[in-house]
Motif scaffolding. Sequence first.
Motif, PDB file in Angstrom:
ATOM      1  N   GLN A 145     -17.847  56.497  41.135  1.00  0.00           N
ATOM      2  CA  GLN A 145     -18.380  57.402  42.150  1.00  0.00           C
ATOM      3  C   GLN A 145     -17.784  57.143  43.523  1.00  0.00           C
ATOM      4  OE1 GLN A 145     -22.653  57.557  42.134  1.00  0.00           O
ATOM      5  NE2 GLN A 145     -22.786  58.062  39.970  1.00  0.00           N
ATOM      6  N   GLN A 146     -17.772  55.886  43.939  1.00  0.00           N
ATOM      7  CA  GLN A 146     -17.333  55.585  45.294  1.00  0.00           C
ATOM      8  C   GLN A 146     -15.817  55.575  45.436  1.00  0.00           C
ATOM      9  OE1 GLN A 146     -19.194  52.117  46.917  1.00  0.00           O
ATOM     10  NE2 GLN A 146     -17.968  52.098  48.776  1.00  0.00           N
ATOM     11  N   TYR A 147     -15.111  55.189  44.382  1.00  0.00           N
ATOM     12  CA  TYR A 147     -13.667  55.001  44.499  1.00  0.00           C
ATOM     13  C   TYR A 147     -12.859  55.995  43.671  1.00  0.00           C
ATOM     14  CZ  TYR A 147     -15.103  50.735  46.791  1.00  0.00           C
ATOM     15  OH  TYR A 147     -15.694  49.842  47.659  1.00  0.00           O
ATOM     16  N   SER A 148     -13.519  56.998  43.067  1.00  0.00           N
ATOM     17  CA  SER A 148     -12.836  58.077  42.341  1.00  0.00           C
ATOM     18  C   SER A 148     -11.888  57.560  41.270  1.00  0.00           C
ATOM     19  CB  SER A 148     -12.065  58.974  43.323  1.00  0.00           C
ATOM     20  OG  SER A 148     -12.936  59.525  44.279  1.00  0.00           O
ATOM     21  N   ALA A 149     -12.282  56.476  40.632  1.00  0.00           N
ATOM     22  CA  ALA A 149     -11.490  55.935  39.530  1.00  0.00           C
ATOM     23  C   ALA A 149     -12.082  56.423  38.210  1.00  0.00           C
ATOM     24  CB  ALA A 149     -11.491  54.410  39.582  1.00  0.00           C
ATOM     25  N   LYS A 150     -11.298  56.338  37.155  1.00  0.00           N
ATOM     26  CA  LYS A 150     -11.770  56.817  35.854  1.00  0.00           C
ATOM     27  C   LYS A 150     -11.335  55.857  34.753  1.00  0.00           C
ATOM     28  CE  LYS A 150     -11.760  60.810  32.751  1.00  0.00           C
ATOM     29  NZ  LYS A 150     -11.313  62.217  32.537  1.00  0.00           N
ATOM     30  N   TRP A 151     -12.283  55.584  33.846  1.00  0.00           N
ATOM     31  CA  TRP A 151     -11.990  54.750  32.691  1.00  0.00           C
ATOM     32  C   TRP A 151     -11.417  55.606  31.563  1.00  0.00           C
ATOM     33  CZ3 TRP A 151     -11.937  49.648  32.974  1.00  0.00           C
ATOM     34  CH2 TRP A 151     -12.776  48.985  33.894  1.00  0.00           C
ATOM     35  N   PHE A 152     -10.392  55.099  30.906  1.00  0.00           N
ATOM     36  CA  PHE A 152      -9.809  55.739  29.726  1.00  0.00           C
ATOM     37  C   PHE A 152      -9.770  54.728  28.584  1.00  0.00           C
ATOM     38  CE2 PHE A 152      -8.004  58.239  33.163  1.00  0.00           C
ATOM     39  CZ  PHE A 152      -7.973  59.537  32.654  1.00  0.00           C
ATOM     40  N   ASN A 153     -10.047  55.204  27.356  1.00  0.00           N
ATOM     41  CA  ASN A 153      -9.760  54.369  26.201  1.00  0.00           C
ATOM     42  C   ASN A 153      -8.261  54.073  26.191  1.00  0.00           C
ATOM     43  OD1 ASN A 153     -12.424  54.575  25.398  1.00  0.00           O
ATOM     44  ND2 ASN A 153     -12.027  56.125  23.836  1.00  0.00           N
ATOM     45  N   ILE A 154      -7.916  52.861  25.846  1.00  0.00           N
ATOM     46  CA  ILE A 154      -6.494  52.483  25.818  1.00  0.00           C
ATOM     47  C   ILE A 154      -5.683  53.449  24.958  1.00  0.00           C
ATOM     48  CG2 ILE A 154      -4.909  50.764  24.862  1.00  0.00           C
ATOM     49  CD1 ILE A 154      -5.841  49.991  27.577  1.00  0.00           C
ATOM     50  N   SER A 155      -6.243  53.851  23.836  1.00  0.00           N
ATOM     51  CA  SER A 155      -5.517  54.724  22.910  1.00  0.00           C
ATOM     52  C   SER A 155      -5.392  56.159  23.418  1.00  0.00           C
ATOM     53  CB  SER A 155      -6.217  54.727  21.546  1.00  0.00           C
ATOM     54  OG  SER A 155      -7.555  55.184  21.677  1.00  0.00           O
TER      55      SER A 155
END
Length: 229
Positions: free
Chosen positions: A112-122
């Motif tokens: 939310q604060q840093y506009s980052a996003k998690w992705f599955n490695i695959s």
Amino acid sequence: MIHRYNSEDKALLAVDCIIFGFDKEELKILLIKRDFEPQKGRWSLMGGFLKRSEDLDQAASRILHELTGINNVYMEQLYNFSKIDRDPVERTVSVAYYALINIEEHNEELTQQYSAKWFNISEAPQLIFDHDRMVRKAISRLRYRTSTMPIGFELLPQKFTMRQLQKMYEAILGEKLDKRNFINKINALDILHKTDEKNMESSKKGSFLYMFDEDKYKRKAADGFSFKL
């Protein structure tokens, strides 16, 4: 003597951070969208440049904090990347680090604060420049380290089930592990503390929660104990 340096070529020194997390099922990587040219709008690792007043470790910690708000996480220098044309703007050498983050503790502030996003490695998108190569190197190092050191616990909550622990190792190693053999190996290491608490999400009976006993591990390591899965 100092003036001799003036005739030498100059290059920028960047620090890029490969940030791994685990969501109880999958190994994930934290990415940001690049908001400037070149390659604006594409996904990227988090990075920045070394300042005159800091060494590489300090720069990596600062950059990680500036872009995620997080301090005091496991971080290790990985490799340097120095192909002449790796950055089309300026001659830039990058030193890559990888970090391990407990998603449960930090996910909300990161996304939310840093506009980052998690992705599955695959399922991670193609990254800018040579960042995909950095990620491959980091995964290889992470697999080796987690087989010989208990750093994988950095990805888990303080209390975890044996199933969560096995899933974490499977996600990192990229292979299925036999449940009985895995539990026997973990118990033989004798570095976990079994609590009286249970996680009731998995079944009506529930699953006991465990904690990594870091002090016990350090004592055993000082006596020559070898962590190996």
